[in-house]
Write a protein that holds these residues in place. Structure first.
Motif, PDB file in Angstrom:
ATOM      1  N   ALA A  91      28.701  21.759  39.812  1.00  0.00           N
ATOM      2  CA  ALA A  91      28.908  22.689  38.705  1.00  0.00           C
ATOM      3  C   ALA A  91      28.540  22.076  37.372  1.00  0.00           C
ATOM      4  O   ALA A  91      28.568  20.851  37.189  1.00  0.00           O
ATOM      5  N   THR A  92      28.224  22.935  36.417  1.00  0.00           N
ATOM      6  CA  THR A  92      28.005  22.539  35.031  1.00  0.00           C
ATOM      7  C   THR A  92      29.257  22.922  34.242  1.00  0.00           C
ATOM      8  O   THR A  92      29.712  24.064  34.312  1.00  0.00           O
ATOM      9  N   CYS A  93      29.802  21.973  33.481  1.00  0.00           N
ATOM     10  CA  CYS A  93      31.067  22.195  32.797  1.00  0.00           C
ATOM     11  C   CYS A  93      30.895  22.203  31.278  1.00  0.00           C
ATOM     12  O   CYS A  93      30.118  21.438  30.718  1.00  0.00           O
ATOM     13  N   THR A  94      31.646  23.090  30.635  1.00  0.00           N
ATOM     14  CA  THR A  94      31.656  23.187  29.182  1.00  0.00           C
ATOM     15  C   THR A  94      33.107  23.295  28.705  1.00  0.00           C
ATOM     16  O   THR A  94      34.010  23.546  29.500  1.00  0.00           O
ATOM     17  N   GLY A  95      33.308  23.128  27.408  1.00  0.00           N
ATOM     18  CA  GLY A  95      34.643  23.295  26.852  1.00  0.00           C
ATOM     19  C   GLY A  95      35.072  22.085  26.055  1.00  0.00           C
ATOM     20  O   GLY A  95      34.640  20.960  26.304  1.00  0.00           O
ATOM     21  N   SER A  96      35.944  22.332  25.071  1.00  0.00           N
ATOM     22  CA  SER A  96      36.479  21.261  24.254  1.00  0.00           C
ATOM     23  C   SER A  96      37.976  21.163  24.484  1.00  0.00           C
ATOM     24  O   SER A  96      38.607  22.080  24.994  1.00  0.00           O
ATOM     25  N   GLY A  97      38.551  20.047  24.107  1.00  0.00           N
ATOM     26  CA  GLY A  97      39.969  19.861  24.326  1.00  0.00           C
ATOM     27  C   GLY A  97      40.268  19.661  25.797  1.00  0.00           C
ATOM     28  O   GLY A  97      39.471  19.080  26.544  1.00  0.00           O
ATOM     29  N   THR A  98      41.391  20.154  26.246  1.00  0.00           N
ATOM     30  CA  THR A  98      41.797  19.925  27.633  1.00  0.00           C
ATOM     31  C   THR A  98      41.292  20.995  28.589  1.00  0.00           C
ATOM     32  O   THR A  98      41.327  20.807  29.801  1.00  0.00           O
ATOM     33  N   VAL A  99      40.819  22.144  28.092  1.00  0.00           N
ATOM     34  CA  VAL A  99      40.373  23.240  28.964  1.00  0.00           C
ATOM     35  C   VAL A  99      38.868  23.164  29.184  1.00  0.00           C
ATOM     36  O   VAL A  99      38.084  23.180  28.241  1.00  0.00           O
ATOM     37  N   LYS A 100      38.464  23.069  30.453  1.00  0.00           N
ATOM     38  CA  LYS A 100      37.053  23.000  30.816  1.00  0.00           C
ATOM     39  C   LYS A 100      36.723  24.170  31.747  1.00  0.00           C
ATOM     40  O   LYS A 100      37.502  24.515  32.623  1.00  0.00           O
ATOM     41  N   THR A 101      35.544  24.744  31.540  1.00  0.00           N
ATOM     42  CA  THR A 101      35.049  25.814  32.395  1.00  0.00           C
ATOM     43  C   THR A 101      33.829  25.308  33.150  1.00  0.00           C
ATOM     44  O   THR A 101      32.835  24.913  32.535  1.00  0.00           O
ATOM     45  N   CYS A 102      33.919  25.314  34.466  1.00  0.00           N
ATOM     46  CA  CYS A 102      32.847  24.778  35.313  1.00  0.00           C
ATOM     47  C   CYS A 102      32.254  25.902  36.154  1.00  0.00           C
ATOM     48  O   CYS A 102      32.987  26.626  36.841  1.00  0.00           O
TER      49      CYS A 102
END
Length: 254
Positions: A91-102
């Motif tokens: 998967a490719t993951c994005t997001g800042s802080g503690t929450v990531k969307t993959c």
């Protein structure tokens, strides 16, 4: 690094016939504070397959205070430890802080022996998630997926056109479904299909009668022509198939 047990399993199953099964290792316990919060397949809607390949998006939401180094999302059809279908991709993951969307896109291809009619329906489809982070945290687990349904199609025709008021109108059609075993569209026999009518200017359809498809999926019935309007067929599918509508056929009644 991805666990060799999962990688080895993927390679073995890809080259197998659809009847082949394999044992999946039990989900490993999470370490550290890496957590899998949510998994969504195909936007939460059932996957409808024709006889062609289709890409399906799988998204996992993870909570982790360190950068993710590797996340794998796998779509499986599994009963206990017995697996009939398996697709996997990093998967490719994005997001800042503690929450990531993959997110990743997996291909389901009915032309492969791994997808066959017996797999159709909402049950036994699952997603396996495996994630690693830079600080050494790890999490994995199995999550419910949406179902995978066989596409259906309806054709329809009403005639004669134009027709005089009170004259018998014949409405025909055919109900077919994507057959993953033969990679073709085949007629569905013995299925209840609704004949619907909408008067000219059409605001809402009404079911006039229900007709059962014959051995080749063909439909045929007669009605009395009363007023200008549209005729169509509607199939409400069971759990293993997708519902369908025929194109509306306008009949001029004089």
């Amino acid at each position: 690094m991805r666990a060799l047990t999962r990688t080895g399993f993927a390679v073995a199953l890809v080259g197998a016939a659809f009847a082949t099964t394999a044992v999946v290792p039990a989900a490993q316990a999470a370490t550290g504070n890496l957590r899998i919060a949510k998994v969504v397949v195909n936007g939460g809607k059932d996957i409808v397959l024709t006889t062609a390949a289709k890409k399906v998006t799988v998204t996992a939401t993870l909570s982790e205070d360190s950068a993710l180094t590797e996340v794998w999302l796998d779509l499986e059809n599994r009963v206990g430890d017995q697996v009939s279908f398996y697709a996997s991709r990093r998967a490719t993951c994005t997001g800042s802080g503690t929450v990531k969307t993959c997110t990743t896109a997996l291909t389901l291809d009915p032309r492969s022996d791994l997808i066959h009619n017996a797999l159709a329906g909402p049950n036994n489809w699952k997603v396996w998630v495996q994630a690693d982070s830079r600080d050494g945290d790890f999490a994995s687990g199995s999550y419910p997926s949406v179902g995978v349904r066989r596409a259906t199609a309806l054709s329809g025709d009403a005639g004669p056109e134009p027709v005089r008021k009170g004259v018998t109108l014949t409405v025909t059609g055919r109900l077919t479904a994507a057959n993953w075993n033969s990679n073709s569209w085949t007629g569905l026999s013995g299925k209840a299909v609704e004949l619907q009518y909408c008067k000219a200017s059409c605001s809402a359809y009404t079911t006039v009668k229900t007709v059962t498809s014959n051995s080749t999926g063909n439909l045929r019935t007669t009605v009395k022509a009363a007023a200008d309007g549209y005729w169509r067929w509607r199939y409400v599918a069971p759990h293993w198939a997708a519902s369908s509508l025929s194109a509306a056929d306008y009949v001029d009644v004089r």
